[in-house]
Design a protein around this motif. Structure first.
Motif, PDB file in Angstrom:
ATOM      1  N   GLY A   1       0.795  -1.220   0.000  1.00  0.00           N
ATOM      2  CA  GLY A   1       0.000   0.000   0.000  1.00  0.00           C
ATOM      3  C   GLY A   1       0.835   1.281   0.000  1.00  0.00           C
ATOM      4  N   ILE A   2       0.232   2.348  -0.537  1.00  0.00           N
ATOM      5  CA  ILE A   2       0.856   3.663  -0.595  1.00  0.00           C
ATOM      6  C   ILE A   2      -0.106   4.645   0.060  1.00  0.00           C
ATOM      7  N   CYS A   3       0.422   5.489   0.963  1.00  0.00           N
ATOM      8  CA  CYS A   3      -0.428   6.415   1.702  1.00  0.00           C
ATOM      9  C   CYS A   3       0.309   7.716   2.001  1.00  0.00           C
ATOM     10  N   PRO A   4      -0.434   8.778   2.374  1.00  0.00           N
ATOM     11  CA  PRO A   4       0.217  10.009   2.829  1.00  0.00           C
ATOM     12  C   PRO A   4       0.747   9.807   4.252  1.00  0.00           C
ATOM     13  N   LEU A   5       1.612  10.706   4.712  1.00  0.00           N
ATOM     14  CA  LEU A   5       2.234  10.594   6.037  1.00  0.00           C
ATOM     15  C   LEU A   5       1.204  10.482   7.160  1.00  0.00           C
ATOM     16  N   ALA A   6       0.081  11.183   7.035  1.00  0.00           N
ATOM     17  CA  ALA A   6      -0.944  11.161   8.085  1.00  0.00           C
ATOM     18  C   ALA A   6      -1.441   9.748   8.382  1.00  0.00           C
ATOM     19  N   ASP A   7      -1.289   8.843   7.433  1.00  0.00           N
ATOM     20  CA  ASP A   7      -1.756   7.467   7.618  1.00  0.00           C
ATOM     21  C   ASP A   7      -0.669   6.491   8.029  1.00  0.00           C
ATOM     22  N   VAL A   8       0.543   6.976   8.231  1.00  0.00           N
ATOM     23  CA  VAL A   8       1.608   6.123   8.761  1.00  0.00           C
ATOM     24  C   VAL A   8       1.454   6.153  10.275  1.00  0.00           C
ATOM     25  N   GLY A   9       1.120   5.019  10.863  1.00  0.00           N
ATOM     26  CA  GLY A   9       0.801   4.958  12.282  1.00  0.00           C
ATOM     27  C   GLY A   9       2.006   4.795  13.194  1.00  0.00           C
ATOM     28  N   SER A  10       1.757   4.968  14.461  1.00  0.00           N
ATOM     29  CA  SER A  10       2.783   4.812  15.488  1.00  0.00           C
ATOM     30  C   SER A  10       3.365   3.397  15.431  1.00  0.00           C
ATOM     31  N   GLY A  11       4.685   3.305  15.478  1.00  0.00           N
ATOM     32  CA  GLY A  11       5.371   2.025  15.438  1.00  0.00           C
ATOM     33  C   GLY A  11       5.714   1.548  14.040  1.00  0.00           C
ATOM     34  N   GLU A  12       5.154   2.202  13.016  1.00  0.00           N
ATOM     35  CA  GLU A  12       5.466   1.832  11.638  1.00  0.00           C
ATOM     36  C   GLU A  12       6.762   2.511  11.210  1.00  0.00           C
ATOM     37  N   TYR A  13       7.480   1.860  10.322  1.00  0.00           N
ATOM     38  CA  TYR A  13       8.735   2.419   9.817  1.00  0.00           C
ATOM     39  C   TYR A  13       8.455   3.344   8.636  1.00  0.00           C
ATOM     40  N   ILE A  14       9.185   4.444   8.599  1.00  0.00           N
ATOM     41  CA  ILE A  14       9.026   5.442   7.540  1.00  0.00           C
ATOM     42  C   ILE A  14       9.771   4.985   6.283  1.00  0.00           C
ATOM     43  N   CYS A  15       9.058   4.937   5.175  1.00  0.00           N
ATOM     44  CA  CYS A  15       9.665   4.674   3.871  1.00  0.00           C
ATOM     45  C   CYS A  15       8.965   5.598   2.883  1.00  0.00           C
ATOM     46  N   GLN A  16       9.596   6.743   2.617  1.00  0.00           N
ATOM     47  CA  GLN A  16       9.006   7.695   1.674  1.00  0.00           C
ATOM     48  C   GLN A  16       9.239   7.192   0.259  1.00  0.00           C
ATOM     49  N   LEU A  17       8.152   7.062  -0.478  1.00  0.00           N
ATOM     50  CA  LEU A  17       8.237   6.563  -1.847  1.00  0.00           C
ATOM     51  C   LEU A  17       8.484   7.684  -2.840  1.00  0.00           C
ATOM     52  N   GLY A  18       7.871   8.835  -2.610  1.00  0.00           N
ATOM     53  CA  GLY A  18       8.063   9.944  -3.537  1.00  0.00           C
ATOM     54  C   GLY A  18       7.142  11.103  -3.256  1.00  0.00           C
ATOM     55  N   LEU A  19       7.232  12.102  -4.133  1.00  0.00           N
ATOM     56  CA  LEU A  19       6.424  13.313  -4.033  1.00  0.00           C
ATOM     57  C   LEU A  19       5.519  13.429  -5.254  1.00  0.00           C
ATOM     58  N   ALA A  20       4.291  13.865  -5.011  1.00  0.00           N
ATOM     59  CA  ALA A  20       3.344  14.050  -6.113  1.00  0.00           C
ATOM     60  C   ALA A  20       3.685  15.319  -6.882  1.00  0.00           C
ATOM     61  N   LYS A  21       3.913  15.166  -8.185  1.00  0.00           N
ATOM     62  CA  LYS A  21       4.183  16.308  -9.058  1.00  0.00           C
ATOM     63  C   LYS A  21       2.889  16.918  -9.579  1.00  0.00           C
ATOM     64  N   SER A  22       1.836  16.122  -9.553  1.00  0.00           N
ATOM     65  CA  SER A  22       0.523  16.563 -10.025  1.00  0.00           C
ATOM     66  C   SER A  22      -0.515  15.663  -9.364  1.00  0.00           C
ATOM     67  N   THR A  23      -1.742  15.733  -9.830  1.00  0.00           N
ATOM     68  CA  THR A  23      -2.784  14.879  -9.258  1.00  0.00           C
ATOM     69  C   THR A  23      -2.733  13.448  -9.787  1.00  0.00           C
TER      70      THR A  23
END
Length: 136
Positions: free
Chosen positions: A100-122
């Motif tokens: 799954g892919i989600c915005p930061l607000a949906d990364v919960g406590s205890g989960e590891y951060i793995c930023q996939l990328g930035l949205a250039k458009s919609t």
């Protein structure tokens, strides 16, 4: 918000795409975040709250769907039309739903951060995977 709802048929690599091919180690849909198993060398669904460190670090996004032992193409960096509605300028991360892919607000406590990328458009996500190895 929740995980992106991705239409697999709309996932398309951009002109600057860096992609590799391999073999799926399980059923994977286009648009899912994946990692390559160091044991089997097959591509598997990444998961931000896995007990295994390797699984928590996505290495790319599947460009096509594949079942066990079928060929798969993996987008490793650059632009990808992700097949979902994005918010331009927003960072997107690996979620605790396998692949799954989600915005930061949906990364919960205890989960590891793995930023996939930035949205250039919609519709376009610029994949540049960052994995600091820390949990929220």
């Amino acid at each position: 918000m929740a995980d992106l709802v991705i239409t697999a048929g709309l996932v398309v690599a951009g002109a600057d795409s860096s992609a590799v091919s391999g073999v799926a180690g399980e059923t994977i849909a286009a648009g899912k975040a994946v990692y390559q198993s160091s044991t089997t060398k097959k591509w598997m669904l990444a998961d931000s709250n896995s007990a295994t460190a390797e699984v928590r670090q996505a290495k790319g996004v599947a460009l096509n769907g594949a079942s066990l032992n079928q060929p798969i193409a993996v987008h490793k960096s650059g632009d990808i039309t992700i097949g979902a509605t994005l918010t331009a300028g927003t960072a997107y991360f690996l979620s605790d739903t396998p692949g799954g892919i989600c915005p930061l607000a949906d990364v919960g406590s205890g989960e590891y951060i793995c930023q996939l990328g930035l949205a250039k458009s919609t519709t376009v996500l610029d994949i540049d995977i960052q994995f600091p190895g820390v949990a929220l």
